[in-house]
Scaffold this active site. Structure first.
Site, PDB file in Angstrom:
ATOM      1  N   LYS A 123     -50.669 -89.348 -13.628  1.00 57.89           N
ATOM      2  CA  LYS A 123     -51.310 -88.109 -13.167  1.00 57.89           C
ATOM      3  C   LYS A 123     -52.763 -88.372 -12.772  1.00 57.89           C
ATOM      4  O   LYS A 123     -53.195 -88.028 -11.664  1.00 57.89           O
ATOM      5  CB  LYS A 123     -51.251 -87.038 -14.251  1.00 57.89           C
ATOM      6  N   ASP A 142     -48.545 -81.995 -13.062  1.00 58.22           N
ATOM      7  CA  ASP A 142     -49.156 -81.344 -14.222  1.00 58.22           C
ATOM      8  C   ASP A 142     -48.207 -80.240 -14.690  1.00 58.22           C
ATOM      9  O   ASP A 142     -47.060 -80.164 -14.242  1.00 58.22           O
ATOM     10  CB  ASP A 142     -50.560 -80.813 -13.890  1.00 58.22           C
TER      11      ASP A 142
END
Length: 215
Positions: A123, A142
């Site tokens: 991420k 996310d």
């Protein structure tokens, strides 16, 4: 990936571009190191909260060298309100130490290298590579992207790595990062976790979720 999923993904991408034409990263930063630190801080914390914390943090410790040499307790104090502050401070400091010692003070520009940094998973790597270097190495997943990708019928998985792989197969690579940003915007404003605003959602005709949850 089925052909119908591919068609839906591309239709959703076009719609999201219309809805959020100016969507961009909402974390405040001036340098690659600052974006890296801000993204680490954003784990299980809102970007709004991170943006309230980082001005003082970066004023005190503006670069990797300064963060690496800072008293850990001071970093912890400055980032306390972002949650999990001890672990975040430890990872941020260790990442900056590695940036200084192994990468000549420069944030790495490949996924393989950036993942070597403590506290950095895909991420964070995707965010930094896309916004600092213009490299779409993957799709940032996310909580919003995870929730919406499932509701929109684009993945059946719950693991972020497998969700990312599904989305990478469905979407054009140049749009990978901005897809995530636009989906995050939509998740915050409309497709909320507890009470999604399906009746006013501009994606409703492309989404299997409303019909699956209607009375």
């Amino acid at each position: 990936m089925s052909e119908s999923q591919q068609e839906r993904a591309l239709a959703l991408l076009a719609r999201l571009k219309q809805l959020y034409p100016d969507a961009t990263c909402t974390l405040d930063y001036e340098t690659p190191v600052q974006l890296l630190v801000a993204t680490i801080l954003s784990a299980q914390c809102t970007d709004e909260r991170v943006n309230k914390v980082t001005p003082e943090l970066f004023a005190r410790f503006p670069n990797a060298s300064a963060i690496a040499q800072a008293p850990r307790s001071e970093i912890e104090s400055l980032i306390r309100s972002t949650g999990f502050y001890r672990n975040k401070a430890k990872n941020i400091q260790a990442a900056c130490e590695m940036i200084v010692s192994e990468f000549d003070g420069k944030v790495p520009d490949t996924m393989q290298e950036i993942l070597k940094l403590p506290g950095v998973a895909r991420k964070t790597g995707n965010v930094v590579l896309a916004h600092v270097y213009g490299i779409n190495a993957g799709v940032t997943v996310d909580t919003h992207v995870k929730r919406l990708s499932s509701r929109l019928g684009l993945t059946e998985h719950s693991d972020p790595k497998r969700i990312e792989k599904d989305l990478m197969a469905l979407l054009p690579q140049p749009d990978w990062e901005n897809w995530s940003i636009r989906l995050i915007y939509h998740g915050r404003a409309v497709c909320k976790a507890r009470q999604p605003l399906c009746e006013s959602c501009s994606l409703a005709d492309l989404c299997p979720f409303p019909s699956a949850n209607s009375p």
